[in-house]
Design a protein around this motif. Structure first.
Motif, PDB file in Angstrom:
ATOM      1  N   GLN A  26      23.307  36.696   5.436  1.00 57.04           N
ATOM      2  CA  GLN A  26      22.592  35.793   4.486  1.00 57.04           C
ATOM      3  C   GLN A  26      21.132  35.418   5.127  1.00 57.04           C
ATOM      4  O   GLN A  26      21.169  34.721   6.269  1.00 57.04           O
ATOM      5  N   PRO A  27      20.224  35.962   4.754  1.00 56.68           N
ATOM      6  CA  PRO A  27      18.855  35.827   5.295  1.00 56.68           C
ATOM      7  C   PRO A  27      18.378  34.195   5.346  1.00 56.68           C
ATOM      8  O   PRO A  27      18.943  33.599   4.486  1.00 56.68           O
ATOM      9  N   GLY A  29      15.269  33.106   6.938  1.00 55.77           N
ATOM     10  CA  GLY A  29      13.942  33.075   6.994  1.00 55.77           C
ATOM     11  C   GLY A  29      13.449  34.003   7.532  1.00 55.77           C
ATOM     12  O   GLY A  29      14.205  35.023   7.612  1.00 55.77           O
ATOM     13  N   PRO A  30      12.101  34.152   7.823  1.00 56.05           N
ATOM     14  CA  PRO A  30      11.582  35.417   8.529  1.00 56.05           C
ATOM     15  C   PRO A  30      12.369  35.640   9.837  1.00 56.05           C
ATOM     16  O   PRO A  30      12.325  34.956  10.571  1.00 56.05           O
ATOM     17  N   GLN A  31      12.816  37.072   9.886  1.00 58.99           N
ATOM     18  CA  GLN A  31      13.456  37.582  11.291  1.00 58.99           C
ATOM     19  C   GLN A  31      14.532  36.604  11.501  1.00 58.99           C
ATOM     20  O   GLN A  31      14.623  36.107  12.843  1.00 58.99           O
ATOM     21  N   GLU A  32      15.235  36.063  10.499  1.00 57.46           N
ATOM     22  CA  GLU A  32      16.270  35.051  10.950  1.00 57.46           C
ATOM     23  C   GLU A  32      17.391  35.275   9.824  1.00 57.46           C
ATOM     24  O   GLU A  32      17.200  35.260   8.621  1.00 57.46           O
ATOM     25  N   PHE A  33      18.834  35.402  10.263  1.00 56.93           N
ATOM     26  CA  PHE A  33      19.751  35.362   9.288  1.00 56.93           C
ATOM     27  C   PHE A  33      21.189  34.530   9.713  1.00 56.93           C
ATOM     28  O   PHE A  33      21.263  34.730  11.058  1.00 56.93           O
ATOM     29  N   ASN A  34      21.906  34.423   8.854  1.00 53.36           N
ATOM     30  CA  ASN A  34      23.165  33.740   9.152  1.00 53.36           C
ATOM     31  C   ASN A  34      24.328  35.046   8.910  1.00 53.36           C
ATOM     32  O   ASN A  34      24.120  35.889   8.320  1.00 53.36           O
ATOM     33  N   ALA A  35      25.204  35.031   9.881  1.00 53.56           N
ATOM     34  CA  ALA A  35      26.275  35.873   9.995  1.00 53.56           C
ATOM     35  C   ALA A  35      27.558  35.450   9.973  1.00 53.56           C
ATOM     36  O   ALA A  35      27.951  34.569  10.801  1.00 53.56           O
ATOM     37  N   HIS A  36      28.413  35.431   8.912  1.00 48.67           N
ATOM     38  CA  HIS A  36      29.551  35.150   8.829  1.00 48.67           C
ATOM     39  C   HIS A  36      30.777  35.995   9.049  1.00 48.67           C
ATOM     40  O   HIS A  36      30.759  36.889   8.302  1.00 48.67           O
ATOM     41  N   PRO A 138      21.031  39.652   1.582  1.00 46.74           N
ATOM     42  CA  PRO A 138      22.196  39.299   1.543  1.00 46.74           C
ATOM     43  C   PRO A 138      23.068  40.567   1.284  1.00 46.74           C
ATOM     44  O   PRO A 138      22.756  41.475   0.554  1.00 46.74           O
ATOM     45  N   GLY A 139      24.316  40.428   1.617  1.00 51.11           N
ATOM     46  CA  GLY A 139      25.377  41.373   1.762  1.00 51.11           C
ATOM     47  C   GLY A 139      26.491  41.025   2.451  1.00 51.11           C
ATOM     48  O   GLY A 139      26.605  40.350   3.256  1.00 51.11           O
ATOM     49  N   GLU A 140      27.465  42.319   2.443  1.00 50.29           N
ATOM     50  CA  GLU A 140      28.806  42.231   3.208  1.00 50.29           C
ATOM     51  C   GLU A 140      28.891  43.712   3.632  1.00 50.29           C
ATOM     52  O   GLU A 140      28.958  44.574   2.983  1.00 50.29           O
ATOM     53  N   ILE A 141      29.390  43.514   5.055  1.00 50.86           N
ATOM     54  CA  ILE A 141      29.330  44.730   5.783  1.00 50.86           C
ATOM     55  C   ILE A 141      30.828  44.929   6.514  1.00 50.86           C
ATOM     56  O   ILE A 141      31.455  43.808   6.537  1.00 50.86           O
ATOM     57  N   GLU A 142      31.257  45.740   6.728  1.00 50.78           N
ATOM     58  CA  GLU A 142      32.563  46.064   7.513  1.00 50.78           C
ATOM     59  C   GLU A 142      31.975  46.775   8.739  1.00 50.78           C
ATOM     60  O   GLU A 142      31.443  47.787   8.925  1.00 50.78           O
ATOM     61  N   VAL A 143      32.609  45.944   9.674  1.00 47.29           N
ATOM     62  CA  VAL A 143      32.404  46.772  11.360  1.00 47.29           C
ATOM     63  C   VAL A 143      33.707  47.237  11.470  1.00 47.29           C
ATOM     64  O   VAL A 143      35.068  46.656  11.590  1.00 47.29           O
TER      65      VAL A 143
END
Length: 156
Positions: A26-27, A29-36, A138-143
């Motif tokens: 989830q972005p 801000g500029p060049q900053e994002f949350n990762a859950h 915003p999105g969801e990925i799989e590692v």
């Protein structure tokens, strides 16, 4: 029939992939994002990262092909997650965020294999693997972990 069964089993062993984590981005801000992160063991980790991309790396413990054939697949431990900038100038001058995903354990097979040559006929622990993808929307990925290392794919 037996030959075809063995051939298919060998092929499946070579293309095996396993989901190590599902990450919701989830972005913020500029060049900053949350990762859950929702890790394969059920643990959840929430992080605020700086950068344009999410970078994940892992220690890879790869079984030799004969062990793959008998059902032993690549083992791994996610090690770190970081924000990564697309532009090299930004990477050199802007804030860095790096967090550990690994946990202390009584026996670390990756380190044991590196230390003891005797295990080399069965295991390869000579490398780590890293992967990254844009984190600008915003999105969801799989590692995922494959027999050749880490991959990132869109979540299904």
């Amino acid at each position: 029939f037996g030959t075809i069964t063995v051939a298919i089993q060998g092929y499946r062993a070579l293309i095996h992939e396993e989901v190590a984590a599902v990450v919701e981005i989830q972005p913020a801000g500029p060049q900053e994002f949350n990762a859950h992160f929702r890790l394969a063991d059920g643990e959840e980790v929430r992080l605020l990262l700086a950068g344009d991309e999410i970078y994940v790396d892992a220690h890879i413990l790869k079984w030799k092909p004969i062990a793959n054939f008998f059902g032993l697949h690549t083992a791994y431990e996610l090690d770190r997650v970081a924000g990564r900038y697309t532009r090299l100038e930004d990477e050199r001058s802007k804030p860095h965020t790096v967090f550990s995903l690994s946990q202390e354990k009584p026996v670390d097979l990756f380190r044991l294999r590196q230390k003891y040559f005797l295990l080399s006929p069965l295991l390869d622990a000579q490398y780590g693997s890293g992967t990254f993808v844009a984190a600008d929307k915003p999105g969801e990925i799989e590692v995922r972990v494959s027999t050749s290392g880490l991959l990132i794919r869109p979540s299904r």
